[in-house]
Enzyme design. Sequence first.
Site, mmCIF file in Angstrom:
data_model
loop_
_atom_site.group_PDB
_atom_site.id
_atom_site.type_symbol
_atom_site.label_atom_id
_atom_site.label_comp_id
_atom_site.label_asym_id
_atom_site.label_seq_id
_atom_site.Cartn_x
_atom_site.Cartn_y
_atom_site.Cartn_z
ATOM 1 N N CYS A 114 0.821 -1.227 0.000
ATOM 2 C CA CYS A 114 0.000 0.000 0.000
ATOM 3 C C CYS A 114 0.849 1.269 0.000
ATOM 4 C CB CYS A 114 -0.956 0.007 1.183
ATOM 5 S SG CYS A 114 -2.148 -1.335 1.099
ATOM 6 N N HIS A 250 -3.172 7.572 1.758
ATOM 7 C CA HIS A 250 -3.596 6.240 1.314
ATOM 8 C C HIS A 250 -5.012 6.021 1.840
ATOM 9 C CE1 HIS A 250 -3.927 2.080 0.545
ATOM 10 N NE2 HIS A 250 -3.718 1.680 1.785
ATOM 11 N N ASN A 280 -10.019 0.211 -0.598
ATOM 12 C CA ASN A 280 -8.556 0.240 -0.519
ATOM 13 C C ASN A 280 -7.983 -0.365 -1.803
ATOM 14 O OD1 ASN A 280 -5.854 -0.134 0.036
ATOM 15 N ND2 ASN A 280 -6.176 -0.963 2.089
HETATM 16 O O1 UT7 Z 1 -3.874 -0.704 3.295
HETATM 17 C C1 UT7 Z 1 -3.109 -1.530 4.106
HETATM 18 C C2 UT7 Z 1 -3.320 -1.169 5.501
HETATM 19 N N1 UT7 Z 1 -4.534 -1.720 6.003
HETATM 20 C C3 UT7 Z 1 -5.259 -1.011 6.828
HETATM 21 O O2 UT7 Z 1 -4.950 0.121 7.072
HETATM 22 C C4 UT7 Z 1 -6.422 -1.682 7.517
HETATM 23 C C5 UT7 Z 1 -6.359 -1.349 8.985
HETATM 24 N N2 UT7 Z 1 -7.442 -1.911 9.752
HETATM 25 C C6 UT7 Z 1 -8.738 -1.506 9.608
HETATM 26 O O3 UT7 Z 1 -9.057 -0.715 8.762
HETATM 27 C C7 UT7 Z 1 -9.732 -2.027 10.599
HETATM 28 O O4 UT7 Z 1 -9.063 -2.717 11.645
HETATM 29 C C8 UT7 Z 1 -10.810 -2.960 9.972
HETATM 30 C C9 UT7 Z 1 -11.767 -2.148 9.116
HETATM 31 C C10 UT7 Z 1 -10.118 -4.036 9.159
HETATM 32 C C11 UT7 Z 1 -11.628 -3.627 11.093
HETATM 33 O O5 UT7 Z 1 -12.186 -2.664 11.954
HETATM 34 P P1 UT7 Z 1 -12.083 -2.868 13.537
HETATM 35 O O6 UT7 Z 1 -12.843 -1.777 14.155
HETATM 36 O O7 UT7 Z 1 -10.626 -2.980 13.888
HETATM 37 O O8 UT7 Z 1 -12.855 -4.219 13.761
HETATM 38 P P2 UT7 Z 1 -12.331 -5.597 14.368
HETATM 39 O O9 UT7 Z 1 -11.373 -6.247 13.445
HETATM 40 O O10 UT7 Z 1 -11.922 -5.381 15.780
HETATM 41 O O11 UT7 Z 1 -13.678 -6.407 14.371
HETATM 42 C C12 UT7 Z 1 -14.761 -6.037 15.203
HETATM 43 C C13 UT7 Z 1 -15.846 -7.084 15.038
HETATM 44 C C14 UT7 Z 1 -15.334 -8.513 15.198
HETATM 45 O O12 UT7 Z 1 -16.308 -9.233 15.882
HETATM 46 P P3 UT7 Z 1 -16.160 -9.566 17.453
HETATM 47 O O13 UT7 Z 1 -14.894 -10.364 17.556
HETATM 48 O O14 UT7 Z 1 -16.089 -8.237 18.121
HETATM 49 O O15 UT7 Z 1 -17.407 -10.333 17.750
HETATM 50 C C15 UT7 Z 1 -15.219 -9.022 13.789
HETATM 51 O O16 UT7 Z 1 -15.384 -10.417 13.700
HETATM 52 O O17 UT7 Z 1 -16.391 -7.021 13.705
HETATM 53 C C16 UT7 Z 1 -16.376 -8.321 13.125
HETATM 54 N N3 UT7 Z 1 -16.223 -8.186 11.689
HETATM 55 C C17 UT7 Z 1 -17.263 -7.969 10.856
HETATM 56 N N4 UT7 Z 1 -18.576 -7.843 11.082
HETATM 57 C C18 UT7 Z 1 -19.370 -7.620 10.031
HETATM 58 C C19 UT7 Z 1 -15.089 -8.206 10.948
HETATM 59 N N5 UT7 Z 1 -15.367 -8.010 9.648
HETATM 60 C C20 UT7 Z 1 -16.705 -7.857 9.575
HETATM 61 C C21 UT7 Z 1 -17.603 -7.614 8.502
HETATM 62 N N6 UT7 Z 1 -18.912 -7.503 8.774
HETATM 63 N N7 UT7 Z 1 -17.184 -7.490 7.229
#
Ligand code: UT7
Length: 323
Positions: A114, A250, A280
């Site tokens: 990225c 980005h 992204n």
């Molecule tokens: O470009 C390269 C660099 N990449 C990035 O910059 C990405 C960086 N990370 C992010 O943007 C965020 O961490 C995400 C958007 C990937 C995730 O957001 P988050 O607020 O960190 O959520 P999380 O991973 O902590 O997940 C929260 C909950 C989880 O459920 P539990 O364990 O709390 O029950 C996940 O299983 O959301 C759940 N979850 C979803 N729910 C519905 C994960 N993906 C999904 C989904 N739909 N698509």
Amino acid sequence: MSVRAVVRGVGHYLPERVVPNSEFEKSLDTTDEWIRTRSGIERRHFAAEGQTTSDLATRAARATLTDAGLEPADLDAVIVATSTADFTFPSAATMVQAELGMTGGFAFDVQAVCAGFVFALANANALIVSGQARRVLVIGAETFSRIMDWTDRSTCVLFGDGAGALILEATKGAGTPEDRGILATDLNSDGRFRDILYVDGGVSTGTTGHLRMEGKEVFRHAIEKLAKTAHTALDKAGLDGADVDWVVPHQANIRIITGTAKKMGVPMDNVVVTVQDHGNTSAASIPLALYVGRQRGQIKEGDLIVTEAIGGGLAWGAVVLRW
Ligand code: UT7
């Protein structure tokens, strides 16, 4: 007097197929609301069957040449920032070179995921400042849809396909921060973090593989590292946050974008945001945002721009340039 790498043209290409968040509700346990609120993404483009990264890159290249009023023979070099080249080799860049009908000059890929476009800009700048090239076409192009695990809701809803490009041209400057062109660059990587964002395939496995990400961990690194590299690059240019007209970040997550802008002391009114429309697109996200920012009338000649990006590696960096 010093030589500066000045933007001579900008262009883009997005595949026709637009996929709204709601389409994922049919096959995954997810909602439009979750994707919007957690990432800021509303839709993304996916390449058609058979459409490759070099196809997207070539279309963006042609649009950029038109914008610059140049012919392929006017270019000395082509750099493609990508992690999704059509083949293990040759580079996507030499494929673009051939498609453009360019038989001179040189072409190569830059792979910093990225952060790829930031690394490619720094390379192009070094070639121009050192006199090895006068005009460099710098492309960011990706087909991340090819490396998605469509059963993994935590990653496959976040990425999209596309390409954007700039032509940089050697131009004499006064050697001051008022010059147009690239004023400073700052590149970083730390390979200890390879397991939080990687593709589980490649030459060692004999497969293309799928993207794997510990999103929360990447998020934890992002804001701090992005704000720091932006600050360092501005400092190298003899400027600070108050001088910035546009942050062109980005486009991975709106929460990372707003958090970084806040840490930089730049209001969101001065940030170009496209994540809602593109998702992204990895190395393509910054040149796509530069194109959109210019089309919207946000970015104008003379504006001071800071681009910043972080991705797999981890690799991250920033470029300060005056448009
Ligand atoms: O470009 C390269 C660099 N990449 C990035 O910059 C990405 C960086 N990370 C992010 O943007 C965020 O961490 C995400 C958007 C990937 C995730 O957001 P988050 O607020 O960190 O959520 P999380 O991973 O902590 O997940 C929260 C909950 C989880 O459920 P539990 O364990 O709390 O029950 C996940 O299983 O959301 C759940 N979850 C979803 N729910 C519905 C994960 N993906 C999904 C989904 N739909 N698509």
